[in-house]
Write an enzyme that holds these catalytic residues in place. Structure first.
Site, PDB file in Angstrom:
ATOM      1  CG  HIS A  51      45.883  44.250  36.296  1.00  0.00           C
ATOM      2  ND1 HIS A  51      45.576  43.527  34.889  1.00  0.00           N
ATOM      3  CD2 HIS A  51      45.743  45.553  35.615  1.00  0.00           C
ATOM      4  CE1 HIS A  51      45.225  44.346  34.007  1.00  0.00           C
ATOM      5  NE2 HIS A  51      45.277  45.420  34.372  1.00  0.00           N
ATOM      6  CG  ASP A  53      47.923  47.894  32.714  1.00  0.00           C
ATOM      7  OD1 ASP A  53      47.071  47.312  32.193  1.00  0.00           O
ATOM      8  OD2 ASP A  53      47.765  48.496  33.870  1.00  0.00           O
ATOM      9  CG  ASP A 175      42.165  46.853  33.656  1.00  0.00           C
ATOM     10  OD1 ASP A 175      41.311  47.509  34.099  1.00  0.00           O
ATOM     11  OD2 ASP A 175      43.166  47.394  33.417  1.00  0.00           O
ATOM     12  CG  HIS A 418      43.710  46.163  28.649  1.00  0.00           C
ATOM     13  ND1 HIS A 418      44.294  45.075  29.311  1.00  0.00           N
ATOM     14  CD2 HIS A 418      43.774  47.244  29.838  1.00  0.00           C
ATOM     15  CE1 HIS A 418      44.380  45.305  30.490  1.00  0.00           C
ATOM     16  NE2 HIS A 418      44.377  46.442  30.896  1.00  0.00           N
TER      17      HIS A 418
END
Length: 1004
Positions: A51, A53, A175, A418
């Site tokens: 994951h 970001d 997320d 996000h």
């Protein structure tokens, strides 16, 4: 389920989706490459993922390169290097990847040999791209236009580099902090078969776990019916591995030590623990298939460590089947897991509401980020406005500079992350997001200039150079390049498909005659710049006045307004006497009064404000609808200063909104008011204190009231963080109900202290009732509706009947312990950040409101783009050198039609999206199907010679879209009819309410 944020955990899910068959290598991709397991066993789908970001604690490029690891150890380039190497070593291994922003950066640096290997992995179904957007976008603060764009950007890259095998079919929103119904609907329209996410409200999770309904059919649109249905699953561990089975370099869990000749041999214990974890998870799900996410934030930098242990784990667990174990474990992907569920052949429960707001414990409502970093939220929305206009100008001018628009397109894709537009990043990273948008806009201005260079000059003319430029600080009455000039031009490009009237304010230091496109001098009133504006920190302008005038702008076209200094020079317009006629210039003087009653009135509306600055009443004169206001103004909640050691000590921060008290404090006990009245413009400037003010304005032919608010610097000298709201208290009998939009499109009913799908236990009476407002919120009774439109995403609620409150700005002094590790304390020019924005108020009946809020909201987000220039020409010379008005359309399109995308792909190829932006049953005239002749959009381009209808992301013909079929517990099937190709003989298309249609068009 709540995923704690630690030093190794980062927001935004980026997975390299590597699909690998667990038993043998595959010669194909897609569902045909899937292992469906054993129907008589508990099948455990192991999904290796990372994951990543696209910015959070570090910038996107710092994350990519692995820079500044003192902040967080993360280097995406090393993750991808390591994963590709590990895939070579075992053909059974699979991996998934999500964030194309990172993959694009990595791909650009690879050799042809490496690219060839990766393409083979994709074609074998071993590396699978999931979601495929530039980022894993936020769902609360994003606009549907930008969600579509960022997914299309990633989809285009994957299609061009890998072909059909790389086309994403699954949404992977593991997320984001709550989930929007519109996001699911858009995924369905992108051809996705399912969606998985990691976060849902703790009460919702508990109920779904008990009832085995963590997997369901989300009916994501009240208008599109089965076209919006999407299988949706809530993952078992957020997006982390089951306890004690993390094999990353950041983890402390025991590896598989499988040589019995050595000390610490642990295979029996590890196998027994894993089998128990599988059965425990299976108890919460409805089938004999479960998914285990093996990875987390920025993991797999040493992919060998992961895969080597997973290989062993699967080998030894499966070996226990000879001893009676029913657990069958293998490498898989979300796509293959979904396909296995589809083949089970069962029915599924359904859901029609959304997953907002999200709380991870009774005091932890993630509703603060709906408003966090309001300046960035507005800048992102403005940047999208500029991006769409730039695309249109590039296309209609046939400039073919799409590649030059990429920096802004890419910056917008990153901004949807996000932890970007959500406002939950570190301050330094927020600056980086804004810088990328600014740099993208600078390049876009070059494209705008090249487009106008082709459109503006009259035939055979070679005009002198006069570059167009933006005045991005016009909202604080600052445009430095035009100050002191004797002449300049203003060009307004209207990006909508309808002719509009539009009021403009231009800050000036001289008095000017303003000429419209026909050369006539128009009424342009000199209005003083308010003292609160003049005091904004960082404002450099010497302009004390602004010219306000009305413009008429053609559909998909521009109008030019020419400014020339008046012969008598400059005169200041501060009057406190009765206005008189000026017969020389056909203008009225402007009347300014202080601390007296202020009545703003035009043909449609009357706004009554008393001498103390209180908004008392708004009357719709045509409909005879009266809405009294008992209170209207700024209030503040104190931010809870907890130490986050437990639920009861949860602090308010970038993510969390938790007020100290449920009763907000007014920002002041008294106000001052300045009333300004001109011929076409009236306003009341209401000063609450030295950091909060509003200007309530009414234009001559307006059917709504404009409220421009200014907040900041928020004082914190008392060591109390503050969350500032603007509240509208009326006598509307709203019966605990209010309505908010989802990502700028469909509207959902909200009921105070209530959730449609579980028995809600109220703990936080304010923050637990906050919802994201992307474009509008309203309350209503049987005869009246108050709608508030916003110029950016904000959080809001109706805490009392008849009341709407919208959070505008936040300044907290404590971190909320969710990973960002700093308070939300924005500053600028050695003071707290000042933020300015607008609300539009609509007073109508419930049956007629949609006509006004639908149209106004589209124009609010897709505003005319103003560019200025300093041509060295008199008006006489200018008018014979340049076109002063132009439209791409001969006639306007129907009012319920919106042109969402007009993008030149190549010399004669265009990507367009058109939509009917009204919902069903909200307007007697416009909530119906509408026919559009696509050729009308190309009147200035040529004749359409080829056309193909595409799915929403434009990476697959819609005739080739074949989604999986699901059946709900009420025996309704999700199957839809496949659309037919459009014929060149009939380019009239039908748009149903809320339908977006996408086309690739070739013209001659």
């Amino acid at each position: 389920m709540y995923i704690s944020k630690s030093s190794s955990v980062v927001l935004l899910v980026s997975f390299l989706c590597l699909v690998v068959l667990p038993v043998k290598s595959s010669n194909g991709c897609g569902y045909d490459a899937c292992n469906l397991g054993d129907p008589n066993k508990l099948n455990v789908h192991i999904v290796p993922h990372t994951h990543d970001d696209v910015g959070w604690l570090k910038t996107v490029d710092q994350y990519y390169y692995g820079a500044r690891n003192n902040i967080q150890h993360a280097g995406v380039q090393y993750i991808l290097d390591s994963v590709i190497h590990s895939l070579e070593e075992n053909p059974d291994r699979r991996f998934i990847y999500v964030e194309i922003a990172f993959f694009w950066r990595w791909w650009n640096q690879q050799t042809n040999d490496t690219r060839s290997k990766v393409k083979n992995f994709v074609n074998q179904g071993r590396l699978e791209f999931i979601s495929g957007g530039w980022c894993m976008n936020d769902e609360a603060s994003t606009h549907y236009n930008s969600i579509i764009d960022q997914h299309s950007l990633g989809a285009e890259f994957l299609r061009d580099q890998f072909g059909e095998c790389a086309r994403p079919k699954i949404g992977w929103q593991i997320d984001p902090f709550g989930h929007s119904r519109e996001q699911a609907s858009l995924f369905a329209q992108m051809g996705f078969d399912g969606l998985f996410f990691g976060r849902a409200d703790y009460q919702d999770i508990d109920r779904r776990t008990q009832t085995k309904t963590r997997e369901l059919i989300w009916k994501a649109s009240a208008n599109l019916d089965r076209r919006s249905w999407l299988f949706t699953g809530v993952l078992p561990n957020g997006y982390s591995p089951p306890g004690s089975f993390c094999y990353d370099i950041f983890c402390d869990d025991p590896p598989i030590m499988d040589d019995p000749r050595l000390h610490d041999y642990n295979v029996p214990e590890r196998v027994e623990t894993f089998i128990k974890a599988a059965h425990d998870e299976a108890s919460s799900y409805a089938t004999n298939h479960i998914i285990m996410t093996m990875g987390s934030d920025f993991q797999y930098e040493n992919a060998n460590q992961w895969f080597k242990n997973l290989d062993k784990l699967m080998k030894y667990v499966n070996a226990q089947q000879t001893n009676g174990s029913d657990v069958n474990v293998f490498y898989s992907t979300p796509s293959c897991y979904l396909y296995a569920l589809n083949k089970v052949g069962r029915t599924w429960t359904s859901k029609t509401d959304d997953f907002f707001p999200y709380a991870h414990h009774p005091r932890g409502f993630w509703t603060g980020y709906f408003t966090s970093r309001p300046a960035l939220k507005r800048y992102e929305r403005l940047s999208n406005n500029i991006l769409q206009v730039t695309r249109q100008l590039n296309a209609f001018s046939k400039t073919n500079l799409r590649g030059s628009i990429f920096p802004l397109n890419e910056a917008m894709g990153i901004a949807q992350h996000h932890d970007a537009v959500s406002g939950t990043e570190k301050q330094e990273v927020a600056f980086d997001y804004a810088m990328r948008l600014s740099q993208g806009i600078d390049v876009a201005v070059d494209v705008i200039n090249k487009a106008y260079d082709k459109i503006l000059p009259l035939d055979s003319k070679t005009p002198p150079s006069a570059p167009q430029f933006l005045c991005q600080l016009a909202n604080i009455s600052e445009c430095l390049p035009i100050e002191g000039q004797d002449r300049f031009t203003l060009i307004l490009w209207n990006p909508t498909v309808h002719t509009i009237s539009h009021y403009v304010r231009v800050p000036v230091t001289k008095d000017y005659t303003v000429r419209d496109p026909s050369g006539h001098a128009i009424v342009a009133e000199m209005i003083p710049v308010s003292e609160s504006t003049q005091r904004i920190p960082g404002r450099k302008s010497f302009a004390l006045n602004q010219l306000v005038f009305k413009t008429i702008l053609p559909a998909l076209g521009f109008s030019t307004y020419y400014f020339e200094i008046k012969a008598l020079g400059f005169s200041t317009y501060y009057f406190e006497i009765k206005a008189t006629e000026n017969n020389n210039n056909n203008e009225k003087q402007v009347l300014v009064t202080h601390n007296s009653e202020c009545i703003l009135q035009n043909e449609y509306l009357r706004v009554e404000i008393d001498c103390q600055g209180n908004l008392n009443k708004i009357t719709n004169l045509k409909k005879k609808i009266v809405v009294p206001f008992s209170n209207q103004g700024f209030y503040w909640y104190g931010s809870y200063p907890g130490n986050n050691s437990g639920s009861e000590f949860q602090a308010s921060g970038a993510y969390i909104f938790r007020p100290i008290s449920s009763d907000p404090e007014p920002v002041s006990s008294k106000r001052s008011i300045t009333c300004v009245k001109g011929q076409n413009f009236q306003s009341a400037i209401i000063l609450f204190n030295n950091w909060a003010s509003q200007e309530i304005s009414l234009y001559d032919d307006a059917k709504m009231v404009e409220v421009e608010w200014t907040v900041g610097p928020i004082p914190v000298y008392d060591n109390i963080g503050k969350e500032i709201i603007l509240r509208y208290d009326t006598d509307i009998q709203s019966d605990s109900k209010f309505y908010t939009d989802a990502n700028g499109r469909e509207v959902l009913e909200r009921i105070r202290d209530y959730r449609p799908t579980w028995n809600y236990s109220k703990v936080e009476p304010v923050s637990g009732n906050y919802y994201p407002i992307n474009s509008r919120i309203w309350i209503k009774d049987s005869n009246r509706q108050l709608t508030v439109l916003t110029d950016r995403s904000e959080g809001g609620a109706s805490i009392q009947d008849g009341s709407i409150e919208i959070m505008l700005h936040r300044r907290t002094l404590y971190d909320d312990a969710l990973g960002v590790s700093e308070p939300l304390n924005e500053t600028a020019f050695d003071a707290g950040l000042v933020v300015r924005g607008k609300h539009l108020l609509i007073i109508e009946s419930p049956t007629s409101s949609a006509l006004y809020h639908r149209v106004a909201s589209q124009r609010f987000y897709m505003n005319p783009l103003a560019t200025y220039a300093l041509p060295p020409l008199s008006y006489a010379d200018y008018s014979t050198t340049y076109r002063q008005a132009w439209s791409a359309l001969q006639t306007d399109l129907p009012l319920n039609v919106h042109l969402l995308t007009f993008d030149q792909i190549d010399t004669n190829k265009y990507l367009i999206r058109v939509e009917n932006y009204f919902e069903l049953h909200e307007d007697d005239t416009y909530s119906h199907p509408v026919i559009v002749d696509l050729q009308k959009l190309f009147q200035s381009q040529g004749v359409i010679s080829d056309i193909a209808e595409m799915i929403l992301t434009a990476n697959l013909r819609i005739t080739d879209m074949k989604r999986l079929e699901w059946v709900t517990t009420d025996n309704r099937s999700s199957k839809i009819d496949v659309k037919k190709d459009l014929s060149l003989k009939d380019l009239n298309i039908l748009l149903n309410p809320m339908e977006i249609r996408t086309f690739l068009v070739t013209v001659e």
